[in-house]
Write an enzyme that holds these catalytic residues in place. Structure first.
Site, PDB file in Angstrom:
ATOM      1  CG  LEU A  95      33.791  43.903  42.305  1.00  0.00           C
ATOM      2  CD1 LEU A  95      33.007  45.286  41.832  1.00  0.00           C
ATOM      3  CD2 LEU A  95      34.956  44.392  43.080  1.00  0.00           C
ATOM      4  N   PRO A  96      32.753  41.287  45.895  1.00  0.00           N
ATOM      5  CG  PRO A  96      34.480  41.364  47.547  1.00  0.00           C
ATOM      6  CD  PRO A  96      33.753  42.223  46.313  1.00  0.00           C
ATOM      7  CE  LYS A 112      27.591  37.553  47.975  1.00  0.00           C
ATOM      8  NZ  LYS A 112      28.778  37.811  46.997  1.00  0.00           N
ATOM      9  CB  THR A 170      26.886  36.079  43.718  1.00  0.00           C
ATOM     10  OG1 THR A 170      27.261  35.331  42.983  1.00  0.00           O
ATOM     11  CG2 THR A 170      25.284  35.650  44.208  1.00  0.00           C
ATOM     12  CE  LYS A 179      25.785  32.137  42.465  1.00  0.00           C
ATOM     13  NZ  LYS A 179      26.742  31.165  42.268  1.00  0.00           N
TER      14      LYS A 179
END
Ligand code: NAD
Length: 297
Positions: free
Chosen positions: A65-66, A246, A96, A171
Site C-alpha cells: 500500500l502507498p 517519500k 514502505t 529500507k
C-alpha cells in the site's frame, strides 16, 4: 497450495500477486482500483469485496500500500484486519512506511495472537515482475520463518533485519543513502563536464576509483556510460523522484524521532522537494542532475 489474500494491486503489488499465482497459490486480490483487480482475476486469481470474510479462510494476508496512514486504516481501522483475523493468521506488510506505524501495527497484531512481519522491498517494478525483489524483514523469528516461503517466490534476496519495524528501518536508511549518493554522483558529473572532462572518461576513472557507488555504476545519471540507466531514456522512471522524496521524508521523520543527525539526508530531502515544487517529480530520481544543471523549469 496456500490461500493468499493480497491487498494493494498497484505497480508493485499486482506483479507480486501474479508471481504467487504462477507459483500455484490461490490468490484473492483487493484494491480500490477495480481495473487492477480485474487483471488478477483474468490471470486466474479471485476478487473479494469483503476482506474480513475472506481472511477467515486464508493462510496469509500480504499488503502493498502507498502510505503508513493507509496501512494503519487497513490493519487497525474500525473494520481492520487485526480485529477480525482468526488466531495465528500470518500478515506480511511490504509497503514502505514509517517505523513507528509498522511497530504499532505489529504490537497490536501480536497481542491478538497473529504472526506479522514488515517486509519492504527494493528492486522496483522490474524486480517485482521478475520475482527478484530484495525483502528486508522485521518481526519475530517464528513469523519470519512462516513468511519466507512466500517471500522466496516474490524475491531473490530475503534478509532478516531483527524485530518488528527493523525491515522499514533498513529500507529508509538504504534509500536515504541512495538519494544522497545519487545527488553526489550528479554533482561530480556536472563539475567534471564544467571542467572540460568527458563524461565517459570520468566514468571510466571514477567507477574504478574510490568514488565508485551504485548510483554511478548501475544507474548513472548521465546518458552513455550505463546503457540501461534511465538517463538514456529521457529520465523515464525507473524509480520516480516522488518515491525517492517519500522515502527521504520518512528518513527525516525517523531522524527527528531518534535525534539522529542526518544533515545530508535533510539536504537531499530539500533537493527532491525542489523537483516536486517544479512539478517534475514523475521523472526518475537520477533526473536530479537536470535540476542541478538548472534545466528543470
Ligand atoms: P501504487 O500507487 O501503484 O499502488 C498502490 C495500490 O494501493 C493502488 O492500486 C491503490 O488503489 C491501492 N490502495 C490504496 N488504498 C487502498 C486501500 N485502502 N485498500 C486497498 N487498496 C488500496 O504504488 P506502488 O508503486 O505499487 O507502491 C506500493 C508500495 O511499494 C509503496 O509503499 C511504495 O513506496 C513501495 N515501493 C514502490 C517501489 C516502486 O518502484 N514503485 C519500489 C519499492 C517500494
Amino acid at each position: 497450495m496456500a490461500e493468499v489474500t493480497f491487498i494493494g494491486l498497484g505497480n508493485m503489488g499486482l506483479p507480486m500477486a501474479l508471481n504467487l499465482l504462477k507459483a500455484g497459490h490461490s490468490v484473492t486480490g483487493f484494491d480500490l482500483a477495480k481495473d487492477q483487480v480485474k487483471i488478477l482475476v483474468d490471470a486466474g486469481g479471485k476478487s473479494t469485496e469483503d476482506i474480513n470474510y475472506t481472511i477467515q479462510t486464508t493462510d496469509v494476508v500480504i499488503s502493498m500500500l502507498p502510505s503508513g496512514k493507509i496501512v494503519k486504516s487497513v490493519y487497525l481501522g474500525d473494520q481492520g484486519i487485526i480485529e477480525n483475523a482468526p488466531d495465528n493468521l500470518l500478515l506480511i506488510d511490504s509497503s514502505t512506511i514509517d517505523v513507528e506505524t509498522a511497530r504499532d501495527v505489529a504490537k497490536n497484531a501480536i497481542s491478538k495472537n497473529l504472526h506479522i512481519v514488515d517486509a519492504p522491498v527494493s528492486g522496483g517494478v522490474g524486480g517485482a515482475q521478475a520475482g527478484t525483489l530484495t525483502f528486508m524483514v522485521g518481526g519475530e523469528n517464528s513469523a519470519f520463518d512462516r513468511a519466507k516461503e512466500f517471500l522466496d517466490i516474490m524475491g531473490g534476496n530475503i534478509i532478516y533485519a531483527g524485530l518488528s519495524g527493523n525491515g522499514q528501518a533498513a529500507k529508509i536508511c538504504n534509500n536515504m543513502l541512495l538519494g544522497i549518493s545519487m545527488i553526489g554522483t550528479a554533482e561530480a558529473f556536472n563539475l567534471a563536464e564544467n571542467l572540460g572532462l568527458n563524461a565517459q572518461t570520468f566514468f571510466d576513472i571514477s567507477s574504478t576509483a574510490s568514488g565508485q557507488c551504485w548510483s554511478m555504476t548501475s544507474y548513472c545519471p548521465v546518458p552513455g556510460p550505463v546503457p540501461s540507466s534511465p538517463a538514456n531514456n529521457n529520465y523515464e522512471p525507473g524509480f520516480a523522484s516522488a518515491l525517492m522524496l517519500k522515502d527521504l521524508r520518512l528518513s527525516q521523520e525517523a531522524a527527528r524521532m531518534t535525534s539522529s543527525s542526518t544533515p545530508l539526508g535533510a539536504n537531499a530531502t530539500s533537493i527532491y522537494e525542489e523537483i516536486e515544487k517544479l512539478g517534475h517529480d514523475g521523472i526518475d530520481f537520477s533526473g536530479v542532475i537536470k535540476l542541478l544543471q538548472n534545466k528543470l523549469k
